[in-house]
Write a protein that holds these residues in place. Structure first.
Motif, PDB file in Angstrom:
ATOM      1  N   TRP A 252     -23.812   9.261  10.370  1.00 30.04           N
ATOM      2  CA  TRP A 252     -23.820  10.576   9.710  1.00 30.04           C
ATOM      3  C   TRP A 252     -24.117  11.687  10.714  1.00 30.04           C
ATOM      4  N   TRP A 253     -25.107  11.483  11.573  1.00 32.88           N
ATOM      5  CA  TRP A 253     -25.527  12.496  12.538  1.00 32.88           C
ATOM      6  C   TRP A 253     -24.432  12.769  13.565  1.00 32.88           C
ATOM      7  N   LYS A 254     -23.740  11.737  14.008  1.00 35.71           N
ATOM      8  CA  LYS A 254     -22.631  11.939  14.957  1.00 35.71           C
ATOM      9  C   LYS A 254     -21.515  12.764  14.310  1.00 35.71           C
ATOM     10  N   ASP A 255     -21.236  12.482  13.056  1.00 33.02           N
ATOM     11  CA  ASP A 255     -20.219  13.262  12.337  1.00 33.02           C
ATOM     12  C   ASP A 255     -20.670  14.713  12.196  1.00 33.02           C
ATOM     13  N   PHE A 256     -21.944  14.924  11.875  1.00 27.88           N
ATOM     14  CA  PHE A 256     -22.478  16.276  11.745  1.00 27.88           C
ATOM     15  C   PHE A 256     -22.366  17.019  13.077  1.00 27.88           C
ATOM     16  N   GLN A 257     -22.769  16.355  14.161  1.00 28.73           N
ATOM     17  CA  GLN A 257     -22.730  16.982  15.483  1.00 28.73           C
ATOM     18  C   GLN A 257     -21.310  17.328  15.922  1.00 28.73           C
ATOM     19  N   SER A 258     -20.345  16.538  15.475  1.00 29.15           N
ATOM     20  CA  SER A 258     -18.952  16.764  15.890  1.00 29.15           C
ATOM     21  C   SER A 258     -18.385  18.053  15.306  1.00 29.15           C
ATOM     22  N   ARG A 259     -19.030  18.593  14.293  1.00 25.17           N
ATOM     23  CA  ARG A 259     -18.513  19.778  13.613  1.00 25.17           C
ATOM     24  C   ARG A 259     -19.137  21.085  14.112  1.00 25.17           C
ATOM     25  N   ILE A 260     -20.195  20.989  14.930  1.00 32.06           N
ATOM     26  CA  ILE A 260     -20.945  22.179  15.342  1.00 32.06           C
ATOM     27  C   ILE A 260     -21.411  22.022  16.788  1.00 32.06           C
ATOM     28  N   ASP A 261     -21.517  23.153  17.484  1.00 37.37           N
ATOM     29  CA  ASP A 261     -22.140  23.157  18.809  1.00 37.37           C
ATOM     30  C   ASP A 261     -23.649  23.239  18.609  1.00 37.37           C
ATOM     31  N   LEU A 262     -24.341  22.136  18.900  1.00 38.46           N
ATOM     32  CA  LEU A 262     -25.788  22.064  18.661  1.00 38.46           C
ATOM     33  C   LEU A 262     -26.569  22.047  19.970  1.00 38.46           C
ATOM     34  N   CYS A 263     -26.118  22.824  20.932  1.00 36.30           N
ATOM     35  CA  CYS A 263     -26.777  22.850  22.235  1.00 36.30           C
ATOM     36  C   CYS A 263     -28.185  23.442  22.155  1.00 36.30           C
ATOM     37  N   PHE A 264     -28.491  24.132  21.070  1.00 34.87           N
ATOM     38  CA  PHE A 264     -29.748  24.864  20.972  1.00 34.87           C
ATOM     39  C   PHE A 264     -30.877  24.064  20.327  1.00 34.87           C
ATOM     40  N   THR A 265     -30.602  22.843  19.912  1.00 33.62           N
ATOM     41  CA  THR A 265     -31.585  22.153  19.087  1.00 33.62           C
ATOM     42  C   THR A 265     -31.998  20.807  19.661  1.00 33.62           C
ATOM     43  N   ARG A 266     -33.111  20.295  19.150  1.00 32.99           N
ATOM     44  CA  ARG A 266     -33.602  18.965  19.501  1.00 32.99           C
ATOM     45  C   ARG A 266     -32.782  17.894  18.791  1.00 32.99           C
ATOM     46  N   ASP A 267     -32.597  16.763  19.452  1.00 38.83           N
ATOM     47  CA  ASP A 267     -31.954  15.605  18.832  1.00 38.83           C
ATOM     48  C   ASP A 267     -33.032  14.545  18.650  1.00 38.83           C
ATOM     49  N   ARG A 268     -33.633  14.532  17.472  1.00 40.46           N
ATOM     50  CA  ARG A 268     -34.781  13.650  17.235  1.00 40.46           C
ATOM     51  C   ARG A 268     -34.621  12.889  15.916  1.00 40.46           C
ATOM     52  N   MET A 269     -33.385  12.466  15.635  1.00 40.92           N
ATOM     53  CA  MET A 269     -33.108  11.793  14.372  1.00 40.92           C
ATOM     54  C   MET A 269     -33.916  10.513  14.211  1.00 40.92           C
ATOM     55  N   VAL A 270     -33.974   9.684  15.253  1.00 39.82           N
ATOM     56  CA  VAL A 270     -34.696   8.407  15.164  1.00 39.82           C
ATOM     57  C   VAL A 270     -36.187   8.656  14.966  1.00 39.82           C
ATOM     58  N   GLU A 271     -36.732   9.624  15.685  1.00 41.02           N
ATOM     59  CA  GLU A 271     -38.158   9.929  15.553  1.00 41.02           C
ATOM     60  C   GLU A 271     -38.486  10.441  14.152  1.00 41.02           C
ATOM     61  N   LEU A 272     -37.589  11.241  13.579  1.00 42.54           N
ATOM     62  CA  LEU A 272     -37.812  11.754  12.226  1.00 42.54           C
ATOM     63  C   LEU A 272     -37.769  10.624  11.201  1.00 42.54           C
ATOM     64  N   HIS A 273     -36.867   9.673  11.381  1.00 45.09           N
ATOM     65  CA  HIS A 273     -36.827   8.517  10.483  1.00 45.09           C
ATOM     66  C   HIS A 273     -38.129   7.726  10.598  1.00 45.09           C
ATOM     67  N   PHE A 274     -38.625   7.574  11.810  1.00 47.24           N
ATOM     68  CA  PHE A 274     -39.900   6.863  12.023  1.00 47.24           C
ATOM     69  C   PHE A 274     -41.034   7.591  11.306  1.00 47.24           C
ATOM     70  N   TRP A 275     -41.001   8.923  11.335  1.00 46.93           N
ATOM     71  CA  TRP A 275     -41.994   9.732  10.642  1.00 46.93           C
ATOM     72  C   TRP A 275     -41.955   9.438   9.140  1.00 46.93           C
ATOM     73  N   MET A 276     -40.743   9.340   8.589  1.00 44.16           N
ATOM     74  CA  MET A 276     -40.614   9.094   7.152  1.00 44.16           C
ATOM     75  C   MET A 276     -41.138   7.708   6.762  1.00 44.16           C
ATOM     76  N   LEU A 277     -41.111   6.762   7.704  1.00 43.29           N
ATOM     77  CA  LEU A 277     -41.686   5.437   7.429  1.00 43.29           C
ATOM     78  C   LEU A 277     -43.184   5.539   7.141  1.00 43.29           C
ATOM     79  N   GLY A 278     -43.807   6.548   7.696  1.00 41.42           N
ATOM     80  CA  GLY A 278     -45.219   6.754   7.429  1.00 41.42           C
ATOM     81  C   GLY A 278     -45.488   7.205   6.012  1.00 41.42           C
TER      82      GLY A 278
END
Length: 515
Positions: A252-278
Motif C-alpha cells: 500500500w505504501w509503495k503505491d501511495f509513494q508512487s503517486r506523490i513526490d514525498l521528498c519532504f517527509t519521513r519514511d517510518r511505516m514499519v516503526e509506526l506499525h510497531f508502535w501500534m502493536l503497543g
C-alpha cells in the motif's frame, strides 16, 4: 504577457526539505517469509493443543487455596504474553485474590504482588496495606532482590497524595541503583534490576516484555514446560501475522509513494506499525493495527509538510481543503500538495468504507480524527509564525496536547472494539478527560524530551523543554528533570481514572497501552 488558469501561490519558493535517514526496511517485507503456510498451520495446531493444556493449569490454580500460586501464575501469564487467551479465567482468579483480604498480609513480597495485580486491573486496594512494613525511619525495603523489585513495581501504581508509595519509590530506587554499583548480583538479577529502573513493569509494552520474559522464564528452575512451549508458539504465530500485515502495508505504501513526490517527509511505516502493536497486539486486531498505521502515516505526512516544506499560505489552504473535504480548494496549490490531499482523502474514504463494511458503527469517526489532527498541526504553524512563547509549561500543555495525537490513537483503539464501545465512550474521549489528558502529557512531554535537539535545528514551534527552561531559567538537563516529574504525575492520573471505573476496563486499558 498574461496567463490563464490557477497560479500557485509561491511558484518561486526554494524548498529545502530536511534530510531524513531513509527507511532501513525498504521492500524487505514484500519478500520476507517467516514461515511456510504448512509450518504456520502446524504451529497453530500445536499451539491449540498447548492452549487447552495451559487452560487446565489455570483452572486448577483457580480452584486451589494457595494465594501466592494464584498470583504468580497471573503475573507469569501476563509477562510471558499469554494472558489474553484466558481473560475470564484470570478475572475469576483475581476476584478470589481480592476477596482474600488477609492472605499473605504479613509477607511484603505477597502484599506487593497482590497490590500490583489488583491495582493494574482496576481493583481499589488501599496503599495502607504497606503501613505495617515501615521501619523506624519510616522506610519500606527488603534485602531480597525479588521482593525489592516487586515492591518498586507495585509502588508505581500510585495516585496523587499517596506519600507512602512516593517514599517507597524514592528510597528503593537508590537501593536498586546501589545494588548495580556493588556488582554482587547474578547476571539475571542484574538485567532485571536494570530493566525495572528503566521502565517499571506496569509501563512496559506487552509484546516487547513477552519477548524478553520468555528468555528469562526459560532459565527459571520453577518454569512450567507447557506454558513455556505455548508462549514460544504463540509469539511466533503472532510475529508471522505481523509480517503479513507489514507485507500488505508495504505494498500500500509503495503505491501511495508512487503517486506523490514525498521528498519532504519521513519514511517510518514499519516503526509506526510497531508502535501500534503497543496499543493492540492481539491477532484478532489485525485490521485495526493496519488502519491505525495508515492514520499515523497520514499524520506524519501532514506534520512534515507543515513543518518543513510548505509556506504558511499553502498550509492555510491545505487545512481549509481538509476541513471542507473539498479538492477544488487545492487548485491554488502546487501539484504535489494537491496530489497529497487527493491521496489522503482517497485513503481516508476507503478506510471509512471498510469500517462500514465491517458493520462498525463509529466508521465516520476516522475522517473526523484525520481532519482534527490536520487542524491541530495547522494551529502549531500559526503559533510558530507568531513566535508565540507560553509563559509556563501548564499553558504550553493546554494548547499543545491535541497535536500529540494520543487522544486520536486512543479513540481509534476504542472504535476498533466495535460494539464494546458506545457513542458516549467516543464523545467522552474527545473531551480529554483525566486519563486521556494524562496519556497525552506522557506522549507530548516524552516526545519533546527526546526530540528537543533535533527539532531546534530547524524553525519549529517552541517545545515544553524550551518553555520549562525559560520558566525556571535553567539548563536542558534541569528542565528535563522537572518535566519527568510532570510525566510521573500524569501516570498517577492515569492510574486513578482506572480505579474510578468511569468507563469499561477494556477501554481504559487501551489508554494505558497508548501511554
Amino acid at each position: 504577457m498574461t496567463t490563464s488558469g490557477p497560479v500557485p501561490l509561491v511558484s518561486q519558493v526554494q524548498r529545502k526539505p530536511l534530510t531524513y535517514t531513509p527507511s532501513p526496511w525498504g521492500d524487505f517485507f514484500l519478500e520476507h517469509i517467516p514461515c511456510t503456510p504448512s509450518q504456520f498451520l502446524s504451529m497453530k495446531e500445536r499451539a491449540q493443543s498447548k492452549k487447552e493444556q495451559v487452560r487446565q493449569i489455570v483452572l486448577e490454580t483457580v480452584a486451589t487455596s494457595n494465594l501466592i500460586q494464584k498470583m504468580e501464575l497471573v503475573d507469569t501469564m501476563q509477562r510471558i504474553g499469554l494472558d489474553y487467551h484466558y481473560k475470564k479465567e484470570i478475572n475469576d482468579l483475581l476476584c478470589s485474590v481480592y476477596d482474600d483480604k488477609d492472605g499473605g498480609s504479613d509477607n511484603l513480597y505477597i502484599t506487593s504482588l497482590r497490590f500490583y495485580l489488583l491495582r493494574k486491573h482496576g481493583y481499589g486496594v488501599s496503599s495502607g496495606v504497606f503501613e505495617k512494613f515501615r521501619d523506624e525511619q519510616g522506610n519500606i525495603s527488603s534485602d531480597d532482590v525479588s521482593c525489592l523489585l516487586m515492591l518498586y513495581d507495585a509502588a508505581h501504581l500510585r495516585t496523587r497524595g499517596e506519600d507512602i508509595l512516593d517514599n517507597i519509590i524514592t528510597f528503593n530506587k537508590s537501593h536498586l541503583q546501589s545494588l548495580l554499583l556493588l556488582e554482587n548480583l547474578g547476571p539475571e538479577q542484574q538485567d532485571e534490576v536494570q530493566c525495572t529502573l528503566e521502565t517499571p513493569r506496569f509501563r512496559r509494552v506487552s509484546r516487547v516484555e513477552a519477548r524478553r520474559y520468555i528468555s528469562v522464564y526459560e532459565k527459571k528452575t520453577t518454569r512450567d514446560a507447557t506454558i513455556l512451549e505455548f508462549a514460544k508458539l504463540d509469539y511466533n504465530i503472532l510475529q508471522a501475522i505481523y509480517c503479513d500485515e507489514l507485507k500488505e502495508l508495504t505494498a500500500w505504501w509503495k503505491d501511495f509513494q508512487s503517486r506523490i513526490d514525498l521528498c519532504f517527509t519521513r519514511d517510518r511505516m514499519v516503526e509506526l506499525h510497531f508502535w501500534m502493536l503497543g496499543v493492540l497486539f492481539e491477532p484478532y486486531h489485525s485490521y485495526p493495527r493496519q488502519m491505525m498505521t495508515k492514520f499515523y502515516i497520514i499524520m506524519t505526512l501532514i506534520d512534515d509538510l507543515y513543518d518543513n516544506y510548505s509556506t504558511t499560505e499553502e498550509s492555510d489552504i491545505f487545512t481549509t481543503a481538509m476541513e471542507r473535504w473539498d479538492e477544488e480548494i487545492t487548485e491554488q496549490l502546487p501539484t504535489y500538495i494537491k496530489a497529497l490531499f487527493i491521496n489522503i482523502r482517497n485513503t481516508t474514504n476507503k478506510i471509512e468504507e471498510e469500517l462500514r463494511h465491517k458493520k462498525n458503527k463509529h466508521a465516520e469517526l476516522f475522517k473526523k480524527l484525520v481532519i482534527d489532527m490536520a487542524k491541530n498541526y495547522h494551529a502549531e504553524v500559526k503559533w510558530r509564525d507568531e513566535h508565540f512563547i507560553p509563559t509556563n509549561v501548564e499553558e504550553h500543555l493546554q494548547i499543545s496536547l491535541p497535536s500529540r495525537g494520543c487522544m486520536h490513537m486512543t479513540n481509534l483503539g476504542f472504535i476498533s472494539l466495535g460494539d464494546v464501545t458506545t457513542k458516549e465512550d467516543v464523545e467522552w474521549a474527545l473531551t480529554f478527560p483525566k486519563i486521556i489528558r494524562g496519556v497525552c502529557i506522557v506522549g507530548r512531554v516524552g516526545n519533546d524530551i527526546v526530540s528537543h535537539e533535533r527539532e531546534q535545528a530547524s524553525q519549529h514551534v517552541v517545545s515544553t523543554v524550551q518553555t520549562c527552561m525559560n520558566q525556571y531559567e535553567t539548563t536542558v538537563e534541569e528542565a528535563n528533570k522537572k518535566l519527568k516529574v510532570i510525566i510521573e504525575e500524569a501516570w498517577m492520573d492515569i492510574v486513578e481514572e482506572c480505579l474510578e471505573h468511569k468507563r469499561p476496563m477494556a477501554l481504559l486499558e487501551i489508554a494505558v497501552n497508548v501511554a
